[in-house]
Motif scaffolding. Sequence first.
Motif, PDB file in Angstrom:
ATOM      1  N   GLU A 121       0.824  -1.189  -0.217  1.00  0.00           N
ATOM      2  CA  GLU A 121       0.017  -0.023  -0.270  1.00  0.00           C
ATOM      3  C   GLU A 121       0.956   1.205   0.042  1.00  0.00           C
ATOM      4  O   GLU A 121       1.123   1.900   1.063  1.00  0.00           O
ATOM      5  N   PRO A 122       1.427   1.741  -1.135  1.00  0.00           N
ATOM      6  CA  PRO A 122       2.307   2.833  -1.310  1.00  0.00           C
ATOM      7  C   PRO A 122       1.772   3.893  -0.699  1.00  0.00           C
ATOM      8  O   PRO A 122       2.384   5.039  -0.208  1.00  0.00           O
ATOM      9  N   LEU A 123       0.235   4.108  -0.602  1.00  0.00           N
ATOM     10  CA  LEU A 123      -0.062   5.472  -0.260  1.00  0.00           C
ATOM     11  C   LEU A 123      -0.008   5.790   1.136  1.00  0.00           C
ATOM     12  O   LEU A 123      -0.194   6.841   1.708  1.00  0.00           O
ATOM     13  N   ALA A 124       0.417   4.613   2.041  1.00  0.00           N
ATOM     14  CA  ALA A 124       0.727   4.726   3.405  1.00  0.00           C
ATOM     15  C   ALA A 124       2.173   5.332   3.540  1.00  0.00           C
ATOM     16  O   ALA A 124       2.310   5.733   4.849  1.00  0.00           O
ATOM     17  N   ALA A 125       2.814   5.604   2.630  1.00  0.00           N
ATOM     18  CA  ALA A 125       4.288   6.029   3.073  1.00  0.00           C
ATOM     19  C   ALA A 125       4.445   7.274   3.699  1.00  0.00           C
ATOM     20  O   ALA A 125       5.159   7.455   4.530  1.00  0.00           O
ATOM     21  N   ALA A 126       3.639   8.310   3.298  1.00  0.00           N
ATOM     22  CA  ALA A 126       3.895   9.515   3.768  1.00  0.00           C
ATOM     23  C   ALA A 126       3.604   9.603   5.122  1.00  0.00           C
ATOM     24  O   ALA A 126       4.071  10.006   6.328  1.00  0.00           O
ATOM     25  N   ASP A 127       2.202   8.824   5.693  1.00  0.00           N
ATOM     26  CA  ASP A 127       1.893   9.009   7.047  1.00  0.00           C
ATOM     27  C   ASP A 127       2.840   8.014   7.851  1.00  0.00           C
ATOM     28  O   ASP A 127       2.977   8.066   8.925  1.00  0.00           O
ATOM     29  N   PHE A 128       3.435   6.844   7.335  1.00  0.00           N
ATOM     30  CA  PHE A 128       4.287   6.110   8.094  1.00  0.00           C
ATOM     31  C   PHE A 128       5.548   6.976   8.292  1.00  0.00           C
ATOM     32  O   PHE A 128       6.153   6.782   9.459  1.00  0.00           O
ATOM     33  N   GLU A 129       6.258   7.709   7.360  1.00  0.00           N
ATOM     34  CA  GLU A 129       7.235   8.103   7.534  1.00  0.00           C
ATOM     35  C   GLU A 129       7.075   9.372   8.553  1.00  0.00           C
ATOM     36  O   GLU A 129       7.957   9.653   9.306  1.00  0.00           O
ATOM     37  N   ALA A 130       6.149  10.064   8.465  1.00  0.00           N
ATOM     38  CA  ALA A 130       5.495  11.219   9.404  1.00  0.00           C
ATOM     39  C   ALA A 130       5.543  10.627  10.795  1.00  0.00           C
ATOM     40  O   ALA A 130       6.070  11.330  11.903  1.00  0.00           O
ATOM     41  N   PHE A 131       4.998   9.552  10.881  1.00  0.00           N
ATOM     42  CA  PHE A 131       4.794   8.872  12.216  1.00  0.00           C
ATOM     43  C   PHE A 131       6.240   8.522  12.827  1.00  0.00           C
ATOM     44  O   PHE A 131       6.411   8.747  14.030  1.00  0.00           O
ATOM     45  N   ALA A 132       6.971   7.997  12.046  1.00  0.00           N
ATOM     46  CA  ALA A 132       8.274   7.322  12.524  1.00  0.00           C
ATOM     47  C   ALA A 132       9.097   8.724  12.916  1.00  0.00           C
ATOM     48  O   ALA A 132       9.658   8.635  14.101  1.00  0.00           O
ATOM     49  N   MET A 133       8.932   9.873  12.412  1.00  0.00           N
ATOM     50  CA  MET A 133       9.959  10.849  12.580  1.00  0.00           C
ATOM     51  C   MET A 133       9.431  11.511  14.084  1.00  0.00           C
ATOM     52  O   MET A 133      10.086  11.818  14.644  1.00  0.00           O
ATOM     53  N   ALA A 134       7.923  11.526  14.196  1.00  0.00           N
ATOM     54  CA  ALA A 134       7.348  11.953  15.424  1.00  0.00           C
ATOM     55  C   ALA A 134       7.875  11.141  16.567  1.00  0.00           C
ATOM     56  O   ALA A 134       8.050  11.491  17.766  1.00  0.00           O
ATOM     57  N   ALA A 135       7.721   9.729  16.394  1.00  0.00           N
ATOM     58  CA  ALA A 135       7.890   8.907  17.363  1.00  0.00           C
ATOM     59  C   ALA A 135       9.467   9.035  17.934  1.00  0.00           C
ATOM     60  O   ALA A 135       9.869   8.784  18.817  1.00  0.00           O
ATOM     61  N   LEU A 136      10.372   9.228  16.963  1.00  0.00           N
ATOM     62  CA  LEU A 136      11.727   9.381  17.241  1.00  0.00           C
ATOM     63  C   LEU A 136      12.158  10.521  18.431  1.00  0.00           C
ATOM     64  O   LEU A 136      12.893  10.230  19.093  1.00  0.00           O
ATOM     65  N   LEU A 137      11.494  11.229  18.774  1.00  0.00           N
ATOM     66  CA  LEU A 137      11.490  12.241  19.482  1.00  0.00           C
ATOM     67  C   LEU A 137      11.183  11.819  20.797  1.00  0.00           C
ATOM     68  O   LEU A 137      11.937  12.241  21.776  1.00  0.00           O
ATOM     69  N   ALA A 138      10.523  10.629  20.996  1.00  0.00           N
ATOM     70  CA  ALA A 138      10.479   9.991  22.455  1.00  0.00           C
ATOM     71  C   ALA A 138      11.355   8.794  22.527  1.00  0.00           C
ATOM     72  O   ALA A 138      11.297   8.014  23.654  1.00  0.00           O
ATOM     73  N   LEU A 139      12.188   8.804  21.681  1.00  0.00           N
ATOM     74  CA  LEU A 139      13.259   7.677  21.854  1.00  0.00           C
ATOM     75  C   LEU A 139      14.722   7.951  21.667  1.00  0.00           C
ATOM     76  O   LEU A 139      15.232   7.747  20.777  1.00  0.00           O
ATOM     77  N   PRO A 140      15.001   8.599  22.742  1.00  0.00           N
ATOM     78  CA  PRO A 140      16.688   9.080  22.756  1.00  0.00           C
ATOM     79  C   PRO A 140      17.677   7.759  22.378  1.00  0.00           C
ATOM     80  O   PRO A 140      17.201   6.667  22.854  1.00  0.00           O
ATOM     81  N   GLY A 141      18.599   7.895  21.544  1.00  0.00           N
ATOM     82  CA  GLY A 141      19.477   7.059  21.168  1.00  0.00           C
ATOM     83  C   GLY A 141      19.011   6.166  19.971  1.00  0.00           C
ATOM     84  O   GLY A 141      19.712   5.162  19.856  1.00  0.00           O
ATOM     85  N   TYR A 142      17.752   6.678  19.458  1.00  0.00           N
ATOM     86  CA  TYR A 142      17.270   5.634  18.384  1.00  0.00           C
ATOM     87  C   TYR A 142      17.441   6.602  17.247  1.00  0.00           C
ATOM     88  O   TYR A 142      17.795   7.777  17.086  1.00  0.00           O
ATOM     89  N   ARG A 143      17.510   5.979  15.929  1.00  0.00           N
ATOM     90  CA  ARG A 143      17.468   6.482  14.796  1.00  0.00           C
ATOM     91  C   ARG A 143      16.571   5.893  13.787  1.00  0.00           C
ATOM     92  O   ARG A 143      16.140   4.899  14.105  1.00  0.00           O
ATOM     93  N   LEU A 144      16.251   6.695  12.603  1.00  0.00           N
ATOM     94  CA  LEU A 144      15.515   6.222  11.614  1.00  0.00           C
ATOM     95  C   LEU A 144      16.333   5.299  10.608  1.00  0.00           C
ATOM     96  O   LEU A 144      17.510   5.826  10.227  1.00  0.00           O
ATOM     97  N   GLN A 145      15.864   4.053  10.136  1.00  0.00           N
ATOM     98  CA  GLN A 145      16.703   3.283   9.109  1.00  0.00           C
ATOM     99  C   GLN A 145      15.596   3.056   7.897  1.00  0.00           C
ATOM    100  O   GLN A 145      14.474   2.620   8.140  1.00  0.00           O
ATOM    101  N   HIS A 146      15.740   4.170   6.743  1.00  0.00           N
ATOM    102  CA  HIS A 146      15.030   3.895   5.546  1.00  0.00           C
ATOM    103  C   HIS A 146      15.489   2.745   4.943  1.00  0.00           C
ATOM    104  O   HIS A 146      16.503   2.339   4.605  1.00  0.00           O
TER     105      HIS A 146
END
Length: 253
Positions: free
Chosen positions: A139-164
């Motif tokens: 479901e490629p249409l989910a890409a933008a929402d999933f990416e935005a969610f991951a970016m926001a969630a990263l703020l609550a996870l010190p020591g984490y990063r995104l892996q695309h």
Amino acid sequence: MPVQSANLRQRPPAPADDWALFLDVDGCLLDFSDTPEGVIVPPALPVALGALSRRLDGALALVSGRALASLDTLFAPLHLPAAGLHGLERRHGDLLVSPPAAPAALDGILDEARRLADKYPGTLVEDKAPAIALHWRAEPLAAADFEAFAMAALLALPGYRLQHGDHVVELRPARADKGDAIAAFLDEAPFRGRLPVFAGDDLTDEHGFDIVNARGGVSVLVGAREASAARFHLDNPSAVRAWLAAATGDAAT
């Protein structure tokens, strides 16, 4: 990270007895599926990998975003040296490097991610504790929402990063990567002193290509992605399996 022009990449040489061979799994050894559980392992592939491992005196390792347990299930009865979760865990003989514990905040983020995925049938949230992977291949249409969610969630996870990756983004600890795992293997027998060779398809494999290139090895990009530090190329997983099988006389396609 130097980038090799796609039209300059050639087919890699045939596997040689002095190689230390490292192989990505999804998109490299195996064709992609809509879900990680849906991949198909050709029956001859574990046989070919086992034969090639013996030819290399054991200097063959899987380097994957999957967990070690998943790799063992896929390639049973093989129990190869392997790095899982993009290098967060690693196994070699009696050595087992375990991933870090998941932070408490990850449970709530996992629940939120699943609620988001419910809005997009065909998507998947994969619990890879201590990491979370959000897949949208079906479901490629989910890409933008999933990416935005991951970016926001990263703020609550010190020591984490995104892996695309290819139709996926992961929230993961900012520790070891595939290049670190390959470098660690190369410090150990039977990998030590051999020519390092790594085949992979995704952005997550670029760290491995950098390590291999720095040591004068063979870096192999699989698939159509253009920008890469890899110096050689194979079209798809079928071509990878044929390349490996030709070295042992087995049909692994």
